[in-house]
Design a protein around this motif. Structure first.
Motif, mmCIF file in Angstrom:
data_model
loop_
_atom_site.group_PDB
_atom_site.id
_atom_site.type_symbol
_atom_site.label_atom_id
_atom_site.label_comp_id
_atom_site.label_asym_id
_atom_site.label_seq_id
_atom_site.Cartn_x
_atom_site.Cartn_y
_atom_site.Cartn_z
ATOM 1 N N GLY A 87 0.407 -1.433 0.010
ATOM 2 C CA GLY A 87 -0.587 -0.414 -0.552
ATOM 3 C C GLY A 87 0.780 1.300 0.012
ATOM 4 N N GLU A 88 2.000 1.505 0.999
ATOM 5 C CA GLU A 88 2.901 2.502 0.839
ATOM 6 C C GLU A 88 3.240 2.640 -0.209
ATOM 7 O OE1 GLU A 88 5.946 4.228 4.026
ATOM 8 O OE2 GLU A 88 6.115 2.158 3.702
ATOM 9 N N THR A 89 3.909 1.794 -1.219
ATOM 10 C CA THR A 89 4.370 1.887 -2.465
ATOM 11 C C THR A 89 3.684 2.459 -3.544
ATOM 12 O OG1 THR A 89 5.650 0.145 -1.919
ATOM 13 C CG2 THR A 89 5.686 0.778 -4.129
ATOM 14 N N LYS A 90 1.713 1.658 -3.715
ATOM 15 C CA LYS A 90 0.894 2.194 -4.766
ATOM 16 C C LYS A 90 -0.034 2.935 -4.373
ATOM 17 C CE LYS A 90 1.467 -2.551 -6.366
ATOM 18 N NZ LYS A 90 0.810 -4.168 -7.583
ATOM 19 N N TRP A 91 0.071 3.677 -3.371
ATOM 20 C CA TRP A 91 -0.851 5.065 -3.143
ATOM 21 C C TRP A 91 -1.030 5.615 -3.840
ATOM 22 C CZ3 TRP A 91 -0.986 9.912 -0.895
ATOM 23 C CH2 TRP A 91 0.594 9.661 -0.437
ATOM 24 N N ARG A 92 0.606 5.776 -3.949
ATOM 25 C CA ARG A 92 0.759 7.852 -4.991
ATOM 26 C C ARG A 92 0.825 7.414 -5.857
ATOM 27 N NH1 ARG A 92 5.149 7.444 -0.771
ATOM 28 N NH2 ARG A 92 5.320 9.362 0.222
ATOM 29 N N ASP A 93 0.672 5.807 -6.513
ATOM 30 C CA ASP A 93 0.113 5.859 -8.115
ATOM 31 C C ASP A 93 -1.229 6.346 -8.643
ATOM 32 O OD1 ASP A 93 2.723 5.138 -8.600
ATOM 33 O OD2 ASP A 93 2.656 2.875 -8.575
ATOM 34 N N SER A 94 -1.639 5.488 -7.999
ATOM 35 C CA SER A 94 -3.559 5.944 -7.809
ATOM 36 C C SER A 94 -3.600 7.853 -7.729
ATOM 37 C CB SER A 94 -4.084 5.086 -6.777
ATOM 38 O OG SER A 94 -4.033 4.013 -6.942
ATOM 39 N N ILE A 119 -2.709 11.541 4.128
ATOM 40 C CA ILE A 119 -2.039 10.405 4.395
ATOM 41 C C ILE A 119 -0.678 10.385 4.659
ATOM 42 C CG2 ILE A 119 -1.354 8.243 2.261
ATOM 43 C CD1 ILE A 119 -3.895 9.432 0.506
ATOM 44 N N GLU A 120 0.235 11.182 3.967
ATOM 45 C CA GLU A 120 1.544 12.141 4.730
ATOM 46 C C GLU A 120 1.626 12.279 6.261
ATOM 47 O OE1 GLU A 120 3.099 14.473 2.006
ATOM 48 O OE2 GLU A 120 3.409 12.976 0.542
ATOM 49 N N LYS A 121 1.246 12.820 6.642
ATOM 50 C CA LYS A 121 0.601 13.023 7.227
ATOM 51 C C LYS A 121 0.653 11.447 8.564
ATOM 52 C CE LYS A 121 -1.614 16.250 11.445
ATOM 53 N NZ LYS A 121 -2.413 16.827 12.062
ATOM 54 N N LEU A 123 1.363 8.463 8.158
ATOM 55 C CA LEU A 123 2.219 7.890 7.562
ATOM 56 C C LEU A 123 3.723 8.285 8.890
ATOM 57 C CD1 LEU A 123 2.228 7.266 4.466
ATOM 58 C CD2 LEU A 123 2.044 5.735 5.689
ATOM 59 N N VAL A 124 3.169 9.596 9.076
ATOM 60 C CA VAL A 124 4.835 10.488 9.414
ATOM 61 C C VAL A 124 4.133 9.823 11.233
ATOM 62 C CG1 VAL A 124 5.615 12.356 10.968
ATOM 63 C CG2 VAL A 124 5.711 12.016 8.156
ATOM 64 N N GLN A 125 2.844 9.849 11.976
ATOM 65 C CA GLN A 125 2.659 9.805 13.344
ATOM 66 C C GLN A 125 3.035 8.128 13.347
ATOM 67 O OE1 GLN A 125 -1.520 11.327 13.350
ATOM 68 N NE2 GLN A 125 -0.857 13.269 13.480
ATOM 69 N N THR A 126 2.700 7.196 12.685
ATOM 70 C CA THR A 126 2.503 5.529 12.407
ATOM 71 C C THR A 126 4.440 5.268 13.021
ATOM 72 O OG1 THR A 126 2.695 5.313 10.234
ATOM 73 C CG2 THR A 126 0.380 5.274 11.602
ATOM 74 N N GLY A 127 5.210 6.240 12.805
ATOM 75 C CA GLY A 127 6.391 5.509 12.480
ATOM 76 C C GLY A 127 7.427 6.310 11.631
ATOM 77 N N GLY A 128 6.778 6.757 11.048
ATOM 78 C CA GLY A 128 7.333 7.195 9.566
ATOM 79 C C GLY A 128 8.478 5.139 8.519
ATOM 80 N N THR A 129 8.673 4.404 9.607
ATOM 81 C CA THR A 129 8.899 2.892 9.074
ATOM 82 C C THR A 129 8.925 1.753 9.694
ATOM 83 O OG1 THR A 129 11.665 3.141 10.294
ATOM 84 C CG2 THR A 129 11.291 4.004 8.032
ATOM 85 N N VAL A 130 9.475 0.832 9.677
ATOM 86 C CA VAL A 130 8.426 -0.780 10.232
ATOM 87 C C VAL A 130 9.603 -0.768 11.471
ATOM 88 C CG1 VAL A 130 9.101 -3.325 9.993
ATOM 89 C CG2 VAL A 130 7.965 -1.379 7.736
ATOM 90 N N PRO A 131 11.030 -0.847 10.807
ATOM 91 C CA PRO A 131 11.820 -1.060 12.635
ATOM 92 C C PRO A 131 11.266 0.167 13.804
ATOM 93 C CG PRO A 131 13.232 -0.609 10.553
ATOM 94 C CD PRO A 131 12.291 -0.375 9.527
ATOM 95 N N THR A 132 10.717 1.129 13.287
ATOM 96 C CA THR A 132 10.657 2.150 14.111
ATOM 97 C C THR A 132 9.063 2.907 15.113
ATOM 98 O OG1 THR A 132 10.018 3.877 12.734
ATOM 99 C CG2 THR A 132 12.391 3.851 13.934
ATOM 100 N N MET A 133 8.716 1.180 14.046
ATOM 101 C CA MET A 133 6.939 0.890 14.540
ATOM 102 C C MET A 133 6.299 0.628 15.407
ATOM 103 S SD MET A 133 4.485 -0.534 11.584
ATOM 104 C CE MET A 133 4.662 -0.011 10.361
ATOM 105 N N ARG A 134 7.247 0.054 16.130
ATOM 106 C CA ARG A 134 7.131 -1.133 17.694
ATOM 107 C C ARG A 134 7.727 -0.480 18.619
ATOM 108 N NH1 ARG A 134 4.211 -6.019 18.149
ATOM 109 N NH2 ARG A 134 5.799 -6.530 20.643
ATOM 110 N N THR A 135 8.198 1.321 18.812
ATOM 111 C CA THR A 135 8.423 1.943 19.511
ATOM 112 C C THR A 135 7.844 2.709 20.539
ATOM 113 O OG1 THR A 135 10.791 1.918 17.845
ATOM 114 C CG2 THR A 135 10.547 3.652 20.296
#
Length: 895
Positions: A87-94, A119-121, A123-135
């Motif tokens: 989803g993170e990869t393809k939402w910008r195509d749509s 949407i970008e906001k 994504l920033v609130q959720t941690g941005g990346t997978v490694p920091t998502m569970r912090t």
């Protein structure tokens, strides 16, 4: 200047071209409008579908990221990261696709910008990346707060997507309303153009129809007047246009003129016919018609010629003239022969002669003021039933018009009938005068005929009386014929019964006399043997007499049938020699038989009847010949003999058998007498030669039955020649058949003896070489004399004989003794006759193969068939020839 032709076809074509032009323009305009509407429709459909599809895809990608994030945060399972990453990869195509679809729409572009920032906001609130998502997952209060904030952002994103869709739907509705407006405008345009086309089409149709219908109405009015009682054809149709309507008007005017001319012609013809009615002589007719013709055709000179006979030749004779001057009478020639001049040639060719270039000295037409040369001459034939009966010649100062010539044709059609009618009327009047004279003569003849009729009536009455007498005689003859038929039937029954009564005692006489004559026991003297021989010979003579009487009776009654079959002519001489050679030796006579080589090997006739005739002729020849010879000649008949002696023969193949002797001969006065029954040449009571006198009578009748005849040539004290002429009966082969095995039956005629001898072996020799010892035979007969004779004869042969008096006793004997090998069955017996007994025997399966030989003395034609149908194996008639009977028994016992 000639007016330009503008026809109806051109007018109609211009109207159609105008209509096609208007329809074409309308079609082009409508087609362009439809293309525009189609493009708008396609844009609405495709754009709305693409926007909705990409919006849904964008919302799906956001939801996939939220669900993947939530699952990963709750479980720590790395599999939940894949939807998030996708989803993170393809939402910008749509998003980019939506930017392109909404390009040019600032409101939707602003909404998309806001949506991207949300949407970008998130994504920033959720941690941005997978490694920091569970912090901070271990800190419950921090985790709950973060989850709550991010969920609120998702709801805000979905709300923005909903507003984006809602706004897009409003745009679609506006575009659809615009398309509906264009469609209504197109409809109104179509109706408007259709109205214009209809208006101009009706206008063109009105203009063209007025130019056509007006003229047609004038034509209709003219034709209506023409068909009315007044037949007004004076008015003409006026048309200003130069088209087909003008052609119709001109044709109608021509029709009116033609009708007016036709009416004029009919009126003139009617005037001529009415004027000529009632005229009874040809002179008046000619003068009246020539004057009327001059008036009708404007002629100044005319001559009428009539067909007549002059000096035995057909000529045209002048009958009347018009405008003839006294000094010019010689101009009209009084007589023309057929073919002479134009008048005679016209009569032959039966055609009108019209002369237009007239020489100056041909004829001058004169009046009180002067004379002038004729300009036209018309010579016309008057025809009735394809024959010219008159000729008329007219001369005029002007040319004869076509209308006048047409009128001439009309008048000629009725003039021939009128002239012939007047001629016939004059002929009838002449004949009437002659008939009056003839009537007076006929009255005188009628009086004479009246007297003759009275005499004829008297003769007719006499003839009627004779006719009634003849009818009465005819009825008497018919009644007599019926009586004769009944008498013939009674006679046949009587002869059959008498045959039975005579043959029954004769049977025992012949059998016993033969046994005595043979003297097998050697107990009789030679004198007693001679007595037995005389008794046996007398019995045979009596048997021959019975047979002759039966044959003559059958021939006279017409009940003697013939059986056509093959006669082996080459074997006939041997057969006759075997019969009569010993007789010739005993009487010391030469006996010769000659056979023509041209005689065929096979000849189709009734062999039995033919041999019977030849035998009777030979018997007479030997009886009446004391010295010299007896000769038989067999040859083919000549065509002359067939024509004279066998007129009813259907073939050219016939044989002649001549029996020639050197005996006593027959006088001319007795040659016809000898063919009558019971008559001989020497008919006195003290006659030298015996016999019944039936032989030649039977021969003649049998020859007729075979389709032949007998010719006799005789001279007293020198001998006689009897010639039998017999035609081939091959044409009767399909109607009858020859039953060779009838040889087993003792025929009613004496000729059966040689047939029996041919089929069976000679009885004496055969019996001598065969043994009947211990063979069981049952004799069924009610006559004790026959039983006695048969029992004695059979016992001498070693046969075991059983006896039954009737059919009932026969059945009883068979029941007691089942070993019976052969049955001799008499037919006429009391209690139960032989027919019934044989039928009952054959019903028993044990006796179905036992031979049964039927014995009868009745000797009727149908006896053999009845016996065989009843169950007999064979048939033999009484009186019995013992040797033949033993031979027949041996045949059946040997099977």
């Amino acid at each position: 200047m000639r007016k330009m032709r503008f026809g109806i076809r051109s007018k109609i074509m211009i109207g159609y071209v105008f209509i096609i032009f208007c329809v074409t323009i309308s079609f082009v305009l409508v087609n362009r409008q439809l293309d525009s509407m189609q493009k708008d429709r396609n844009y609405v459909i495709e754009h709305d579908f693409a926007v909705n599809n990409e919006t849904n895809q964008l919302e799906k990608y956001v939801m996939d990221m939220e669900n993947g994030q939530r699952g990963y945060l709750l479980t720590g399972d790395a599999t939940y990261i894949e939807p998030y990453t996708t989803g993170e990869t393809k939402w910008r195509d749509s998003y980019n696709q939506l930017r392109e679809l909404t390009n040019g729409n600032p409101v939707q572009e602003q909404n998309l910008t806001t949506l991207k920032e949300s949407i970008e906001k998130w994504l920033v609130q959720t941690g941005g990346t997978v490694p920091t998502m569970r912090t901070g997952v271990s800190n419950d209060s921090y985790f709950n707060f973060t989850f709550f904030v991010t969920h609120q952002n998702i709801l805000d994103i979905r709300s923005q997507l909903g507003r984006f869709r809602s706004l897009e739907m409003d745009y679609v509705k506006n575009r659809a309303a615009h398309l509906d407006s264009q469609n209504r405008m197109l409809t109104h345009s179509l109706f408007f153009m259709l109205g214009i086309v209809l208006f101009f089409s009706l206008l063109a149709a009105l203009v063209i129809s007025r130019s056509i219908v007006g003229t047609i109405k004038q034509v209709t009015r003219s034709i209506t007047k023409l068909s009315s009682m007044k037949r007004d054809s004076s008015k003409r149709i006026q048309v200003t246009m130069n088209d087909e309507v003008k052609d119709l008007a001109d044709a109608t005017n021509a029709l009116l003129e033609s009708q007016e001319e036709l009416v004029w012609q009919q009126r003139k013809v009617t005037e001529v016919v009415q004027m000529l009615q009632g005229i009874s002589d040809l002179e008046t007719l000619g003068e009246t018609f020539i004057r009327k013709a001059a008036e009708l055709f404007g002629a100044s000179f005319g001559i009428f010629y009539f067909r007549s006979t002059h000096e035995g030749k057909e000529v045209m004779m002048k009958l009347a003239s018009y405008a003839m001057m006294g000094e010019n009478n010689e101009v009209g020639k009084p007589i023309f022969r057929m073919g002479e001049g134009l008048v005679g040639q016209c009569a032959i060719e039966k055609r009108i002669v019209h002369l237009r270039h007239i020489p100056a000295n041909y004829i001058s037409l004169t009046s009180g003021l002067g004379s002038a040369r004729a300009q036209s001459v018309l010579i016309v034939p008057i025809v009735h039933h394809q024959e010219v009966i008159a000729v008329m010649e007219l001369a005029s100062l002007h040319e004869f018009t076509l209308l006048q010539l047409s009128l001439m044709d009309e008048i000629l059609e009725v003039l021939g009938t009128i002239v012939h009618s007047v001629q016939t009327r004059g002929e009838v009047e002449r004949l009437l005068r002659e008939s009056q004279v003839m009537m007076e003569e006929l009255q005188i003849q009628q009086e004479e005929l009246h007297t003759t009729n009275e005499q004829l009536e008297e003769r007719n009455r006499y003839a009627d009386e004779r006719t009634r007498e003849l009818e009465h005689m005819k009825a008497s003859f018919e009644e007599h014929a019926i009586q004769l038929e009944m008498s013939s039937r009674y006679k046949s029954e009587f002869l059959a019964n008498m045959s039975h009564e005579l043959r029954t005692p004769l049977n025992s006489v012949l059998i016993l006399s033969q046994m005595l004559q043979e003297n097998n026991n050697r107990t009789l003297t030679s004198e007693e043997q001679e007595y037995a021989r005389v008794i046996h010979s007398s019995g045979n003579d009596l048997l021959h007499l019975i047979n002759d009487i039966l044959d003559l009776s059958k021939v006279e009654a017409g009940k003697l049938d013939i059986h056509v079959g093959e006669l082996h002519v080459r074997g006939l001489p041997e057969l006759l020699k075997s019969q009569f050679e010993k007789v010739a030796e005993q009487r010391n006579l030469a006996f010769q038989i000659t056979l023509d080589p041209q005689v065929p090997h096979i000849f189709w006739t009734d062999e039995q009847r033919l041999c019977q005739i030849i035998k009777n002729l030979l018997s007479n020849a030997f009886k009446f010949t004391h010295r010299g010879s007896v000769q038989v000649d067999i040859r083919m008949c000549t065509l002359e003999e067939i024509a004279n002696l066998l007129p009813s023969a259907r073939t050219a193949q016939a044989i002649a058998v001549s029996v020639r002797d050197t005996g006593i001969g027959i006088g001319p006065e007795k040659q016809e007498l000898i063919f009558e029954p019971f008559r001989q040449a020497d008919g006195t009571t003290n006659r030298k030669y015996g016999g019944t006198g039936l032989g030649l009578s039977i021969c003649r009748e049998l020859a007729r039955l075979l389709g032949g005849s007998i010719l006799m040539q005789s001279e007293e004290d020198k001998g006689s020649t009897f010639t039998l002429f017999i035609p081939s009966l091959l044409h009767l082969l399909g109607e009858s058949s020859l039953l060779v095995m009838e040889a087993a039956v003792a025929s009613t005629s004496a000729s059966s003896e040689y047939l029996l001898r041919d089929i069976y072996l000679p009885a004496t020799d055969q019996v001598a070489t065969n043994d009947f010892t211990d063979r069981k035979v049952l004799v069924v007969d009610d006559d004790v004399r026959n039983v006695f004779a048969l029992c004695n004869a059979f016992e001498k042969e070693g046969i075991i004989v059983s006896v039954a008096q009737n059919g009932q006793e026969c059945l009883e004997v068979l029941e007691k003794d089942p070993g019976i090998e052969l049955i001799l069955m008499d037919i006429m017996m009391p209690v139960m006759d032989g027919y019934e007994a044989m039928r009952l025997i054959r019903k028993n399966s044990h006796y179905q193969q036992v031979p049964i030989i039927a014995l009868t003395a009745k000797a009727m034609k149908q006896d053999r068939e009845i016996c065989l149908q009843a169950g007999a194996s064979d048939y033999i008639s009484k009186p019995l020839n013992l040797s033949q009977l033993l031979s027949l028994m041996l045949v059946w016992l040997s099977k």
